[in-house]
Design a protein around this motif. Structure first.
Motif, mmCIF file in Angstrom:
data_model
loop_
_atom_site.group_PDB
_atom_site.id
_atom_site.type_symbol
_atom_site.label_atom_id
_atom_site.label_comp_id
_atom_site.label_asym_id
_atom_site.label_seq_id
_atom_site.Cartn_x
_atom_site.Cartn_y
_atom_site.Cartn_z
ATOM 1 N N ASN A 108 0.819 -1.220 0.000
ATOM 2 C CA ASN A 108 0.000 0.000 0.000
ATOM 3 C C ASN A 108 0.851 1.267 0.000
ATOM 4 O OD1 ASN A 108 -2.555 -1.280 -0.046
ATOM 5 N ND2 ASN A 108 -2.375 -1.710 2.147
ATOM 6 N N THR A 109 1.826 1.301 -0.899
ATOM 7 C CA THR A 109 2.710 2.461 -0.988
ATOM 8 C C THR A 109 2.662 3.142 -2.356
ATOM 9 O OG1 THR A 109 4.540 0.984 -1.560
ATOM 10 C CG2 THR A 109 4.347 1.640 0.753
ATOM 11 N N LEU A 110 2.621 2.388 -3.430
ATOM 12 C CA LEU A 110 2.773 2.990 -4.757
ATOM 13 C C LEU A 110 1.636 3.939 -5.101
ATOM 14 C CD1 LEU A 110 4.196 0.085 -6.959
ATOM 15 C CD2 LEU A 110 5.364 1.633 -5.367
ATOM 16 N N HIS A 111 0.432 3.696 -4.588
ATOM 17 C CA HIS A 111 -0.676 4.611 -4.876
ATOM 18 C C HIS A 111 -0.667 5.835 -3.970
ATOM 19 C CE1 HIS A 111 -2.225 1.674 -1.914
ATOM 20 N NE2 HIS A 111 -2.910 2.696 -1.416
ATOM 21 N N TYR A 138 2.229 -5.232 -2.702
ATOM 22 C CA TYR A 138 0.794 -5.436 -2.477
ATOM 23 C C TYR A 138 0.068 -4.108 -2.619
ATOM 24 C CZ TYR A 138 -3.550 -6.034 0.159
ATOM 25 O OH TYR A 138 -4.867 -6.043 0.559
ATOM 26 N N GLY A 139 -1.114 -4.153 -3.239
ATOM 27 C CA GLY A 139 -1.950 -2.965 -3.334
ATOM 28 C C GLY A 139 -2.890 -3.055 -4.528
ATOM 29 N N PRO A 140 -3.659 -1.991 -4.782
ATOM 30 C CA PRO A 140 -4.571 -1.971 -5.924
ATOM 31 C C PRO A 140 -3.844 -1.540 -7.200
ATOM 32 C CG PRO A 140 -4.828 0.049 -4.675
ATOM 33 C CD PRO A 140 -3.791 -0.775 -3.941
ATOM 34 N N PHE A 141 -4.257 -2.092 -8.332
ATOM 35 C CA PHE A 141 -3.680 -1.723 -9.622
ATOM 36 C C PHE A 141 -4.775 -1.685 -10.676
ATOM 37 C CE2 PHE A 141 -0.114 -3.426 -7.267
ATOM 38 C CZ PHE A 141 0.899 -2.542 -7.571
ATOM 39 N N ASN A 142 -4.580 -0.808 -11.659
ATOM 40 C CA ASN A 142 -5.431 -0.802 -12.847
ATOM 41 C C ASN A 142 -4.793 -1.675 -13.919
ATOM 42 O OD1 ASN A 142 -7.179 1.057 -11.658
ATOM 43 N ND2 ASN A 142 -6.113 2.824 -12.519
ATOM 44 N N TYR A 143 -5.624 -2.189 -14.806
ATOM 45 C CA TYR A 143 -5.152 -3.010 -15.914
ATOM 46 C C TYR A 143 -5.745 -2.475 -17.208
ATOM 47 C CZ TYR A 143 -3.321 -6.256 -12.491
ATOM 48 O OH TYR A 143 -2.608 -6.812 -11.463
ATOM 49 N N GLY A 144 -4.876 -2.248 -18.206
ATOM 50 C CA GLY A 144 -5.346 -1.700 -19.470
ATOM 51 C C GLY A 144 -5.985 -0.335 -19.314
ATOM 52 N N ASP A 156 -9.639 5.714 -5.733
ATOM 53 C CA ASP A 156 -8.753 6.568 -6.517
ATOM 54 C C ASP A 156 -9.209 8.026 -6.441
ATOM 55 O OD1 ASP A 156 -6.556 6.650 -8.754
ATOM 56 O OD2 ASP A 156 -8.248 7.792 -9.571
ATOM 57 N N GLY A 157 -10.511 8.253 -6.523
ATOM 58 C CA GLY A 157 -11.027 9.607 -6.402
ATOM 59 C C GLY A 157 -10.714 10.221 -5.050
ATOM 60 N N ASP A 170 -1.200 2.111 -12.954
ATOM 61 C CA ASP A 170 -1.438 1.138 -14.015
ATOM 62 C C ASP A 170 -0.397 0.025 -13.907
ATOM 63 O OD1 ASP A 170 -3.594 2.483 -15.074
ATOM 64 O OD2 ASP A 170 -2.391 3.577 -16.545
ATOM 65 N N PHE A 171 -0.855 -1.204 -13.878
ATOM 66 C CA PHE A 171 0.062 -2.339 -13.809
ATOM 67 C C PHE A 171 1.104 -2.280 -14.911
ATOM 68 C CE2 PHE A 171 1.007 -6.351 -15.945
ATOM 69 C CZ PHE A 171 1.812 -6.943 -14.987
ATOM 70 N N GLU A 172 0.686 -1.963 -16.118
ATOM 71 C CA GLU A 172 1.606 -1.996 -17.252
ATOM 72 C C GLU A 172 2.748 -0.991 -17.071
ATOM 73 O OE1 GLU A 172 -2.331 -3.567 -18.476
ATOM 74 O OE2 GLU A 172 -1.680 -1.719 -17.469
ATOM 75 N N ALA A 173 2.432 0.191 -16.547
ATOM 76 C CA ALA A 173 3.470 1.201 -16.334
ATOM 77 C C ALA A 173 4.433 0.773 -15.239
ATOM 78 C CB ALA A 173 2.826 2.537 -15.988
ATOM 79 N N VAL A 174 3.891 0.198 -14.166
ATOM 80 C CA VAL A 174 4.742 -0.271 -13.069
ATOM 81 C C VAL A 174 5.607 -1.441 -13.536
ATOM 82 C CG1 VAL A 174 4.703 -1.378 -10.796
ATOM 83 C CG2 VAL A 174 3.191 0.560 -11.271
ATOM 84 N N ASN A 175 5.032 -2.339 -14.306
ATOM 85 C CA ASN A 175 5.794 -3.490 -14.788
ATOM 86 C C ASN A 175 6.924 -3.052 -15.712
ATOM 87 O OD1 ASN A 175 6.148 -6.384 -14.847
ATOM 88 N ND2 ASN A 175 5.360 -6.339 -16.956
ATOM 89 N N THR A 176 6.718 -1.976 -16.469
ATOM 90 C CA THR A 176 7.784 -1.445 -17.314
ATOM 91 C C THR A 176 8.944 -0.941 -16.467
ATOM 92 O OG1 THR A 176 6.294 -0.856 -19.120
ATOM 93 C CG2 THR A 176 8.371 0.348 -19.001
ATOM 94 N N LEU A 177 8.645 -0.233 -15.365
ATOM 95 C CA LEU A 177 9.705 0.213 -14.465
ATOM 96 C C LEU A 177 10.468 -0.979 -13.897
ATOM 97 C CD1 LEU A 177 7.923 3.038 -12.403
ATOM 98 C CD2 LEU A 177 9.454 3.310 -14.363
ATOM 99 N N ALA A 178 9.739 -2.024 -13.553
ATOM 100 C CA ALA A 178 10.382 -3.228 -13.014
ATOM 101 C C ALA A 178 11.298 -3.870 -14.060
ATOM 102 C CB ALA A 178 9.324 -4.215 -12.540
#
Length: 207
Positions: A108-111, A138-144, A156-157, A170-178
């Motif tokens: 629960n940190t990245l958001h 661990y935490g919430p992520f968006n997909y697509g 999020d609001g 966004d999962f995809e953006a975080v996965n790119t950083l990884a």
């Protein structure tokens, strides 16, 4: 909750599902760095359940007294004193003897962070995680680009109203950083309350 020992109901609710993931992916891990330890509840629970590893807490300075209260009460042999760590400022710690950690965990940190801080988070992982080591987040992520639930959209609001720089990532953006720091996704596990537990492994250097 007391002044010297904070309490998070969410930690109590999610600790067992997270532990099930960590038991599998930290089975061969010996030195874990937790980034953003918060209250310290996760550290106490996970270190007690996985006595083969050393669980190093870290957080910003204002959270360290509460973490110490949890660690002191539990008096576990595998939870060293918590370290100050602000991902925006460093310095990033090392395990005993100057070694890199072979496991990193954050919940629960990245958001909560702004996106530049998320980028610095992964730059820090590049500094402290050993080849073959695992990162679990661990935490919430968006997909697509889409929310996975109405409750996540509402959350999020709420986050953005409190701090416009924060928000569910966004999962995809975080996965790119990884991937950019040599991490390969190993697991994406559905968790209660529309959260996920993502696990990456750092690729071993080519021989």
């Amino acid at each position: 909750m007391t002044a010297d020992k904070p309490f998070s109901p969410a930690c109590e609710r999610n600790r067992e599902p997270i532990l099930a993931v960590l038991r599998e992916h930290f089975a061969d891990t010996r030195h874990v760095l937790e980034i953003g330890s918060g209250t310290g509840q996760h550290a106490v629970h996970f270190a007690a359940a996985m006595p083969w590893l050393s669980w190093q807490c870290s957080d910003r300075a204002e959270h360290l007294p509460g973490i110490r209260a949890w660690l002191d009460e539990a008096a576990l042999p595998n939870t060293p004193s918590p370290l100050e760590l602000d991902v925006d400022a460093g310095p990033w710690p090392r395990a005993g003897g100057g070694r890199r950690f072979d496991g990193v965990f954050s919940a629960n940190t990245l958001h909560i962070m702004g996106w530049p801080s998320v980028q610095r988070f992964f730059a820090g992982i590049d500094e402290v995680l050993s080849p073959g080591g695992a990162l679990a987040v661990y935490g919430p992520f968006n997909y697509g680009g889409h929310f996975s639930s109405d409750s996540n959209r509402e959350f999020d609001g709420w986050l953005r109203a409190r701090d416009p720089a924060s928000g569910i990532r966004d999962f995809e953006a975080v996965n790119t950083l990884a991937r950019d720091v040599g991490l390969a996704l190993q697991a994406d596990v559905a968790m209660p309350a529309n959260n996920r537990c993502l696990v990456w492994c750092r690729r071993l250097a080519a021989v």
